[in-house]
Structure formats: C-alpha cells, structure tokens
Design a protein around this motif. Structure first.
Motif, short mmCIF file in Angstrom:
data_model
loop_
_atom_site.label_atom_id
_atom_site.label_comp_id
_atom_site.label_asym_id
_atom_site.label_seq_id
_atom_site.Cartn_x
_atom_site.Cartn_y
_atom_site.Cartn_z
N ILE A 1 0.84 -1.21 0.00
CA ILE A 1 0.00 0.00 0.00
C ILE A 1 0.87 1.26 0.00
N LEU A 2 1.92 1.27 0.82
CA LEU A 2 2.80 2.44 0.87
C LEU A 2 3.57 2.62 -0.43
N ALA A 3 3.88 1.55 -1.11
CA ALA A 3 4.60 1.65 -2.38
C ALA A 3 3.71 2.19 -3.49
N VAL A 4 2.42 1.93 -3.41
CA VAL A 4 1.51 2.27 -4.50
C VAL A 4 0.80 3.62 -4.27
N SER A 5 0.46 3.93 -3.03
CA SER A 5 -0.40 5.08 -2.76
C SER A 5 0.36 6.29 -2.21
N PRO A 6 0.38 7.40 -2.95
CA PRO A 6 1.02 8.62 -2.41
C PRO A 6 0.26 9.18 -1.20
N GLU A 7 -1.07 9.03 -1.20
CA GLU A 7 -1.85 9.52 -0.06
C GLU A 7 -1.50 8.76 1.22
N ALA A 8 -1.30 7.46 1.09
CA ALA A 8 -0.93 6.66 2.25
C ALA A 8 0.45 7.06 2.77
N ARG A 9 1.38 7.33 1.86
CA ARG A 9 2.72 7.78 2.29
C ARG A 9 2.64 9.12 3.00
N GLU A 10 1.82 10.04 2.47
CA GLU A 10 1.68 11.35 3.11
C GLU A 10 1.06 11.23 4.49
N ALA A 11 0.03 10.41 4.63
CA ALA A 11 -0.62 10.22 5.93
C ALA A 11 0.34 9.56 6.91
N THR A 12 1.12 8.60 6.43
CA THR A 12 2.10 7.93 7.29
C THR A 12 3.18 8.91 7.74
N ARG A 13 3.60 9.77 6.85
CA ARG A 13 4.62 10.77 7.18
C ARG A 13 4.08 11.74 8.25
N LYS A 14 2.85 12.21 8.07
CA LYS A 14 2.25 13.14 9.05
C LYS A 14 2.13 12.47 10.42
#
Length: 81
Positions: free
Chosen positions: A20-33
């Motif tokens: 999911i983190l590799a595919v979704s930019p929104e998931a990466r942004e939420a994880t970073r926040k």
C-alpha cells in the motif's frame, strides 16, 4: 529467510502495508504526518520527564498560578457551536 511473511498474520500485514505504501502517495503522506506527530509527542514526553519542575511552574491558562475560572450562570446557558 522470509517464510514468516507467508505463515503469520503479522507477516501478511507487513507485506500488505509495504504494498500500500509503495503504491499510494496519499498513504505515504498520511504515514509521514503520523510519524512527525508521533515524534513530536515523544520528544515532548521526554522533555517533560527530564524537566518536571517546568510543568508545575507554568501558570494556569486564563489567570494567575493556582487560580481557576468559576462558571457563571450565563456561561451555563451559552451554546457555542
């Protein structure tokens, strides 16, 4: 070496999260926040543990140290939405 990924629920969850983190930019942004907020909270907690006297010396919001705001009959009727 990675046999646990196929056999355990933790391995499955870890694999799914990585995909999911590799595919979704929104998931990466939420994880970073979330990681930034968690790091800030952890640093604040460590600071409070190192300096407990600073917390007890801070004044109470809205008045002098030790003074609390008393509710008035009008404040009980206010409905702030």
């Amino acid at each position: 070496m990675f046999k646990f990924i196929k056999k355990t629920p933790f391995g499955f969850a870890l694999t799914l999260t990585a995909i999911i983190l590799a595919v979704s930019p929104e998931a990466r942004e939420a994880t970073r926040k979330f990681a930034v907020k968690g790091s800030a909270a952890l640093m604040d907690l460590i600071e409070q543990i190192k300096n407990p006297q600073k917390i007890s010396q801070q004044p109470v919001a809205g008045g002098a140290a030790g003074e609390t705001e008393r509710p008035t009959p009008e404040s009980n009727l206010r409905m702030d939405y």
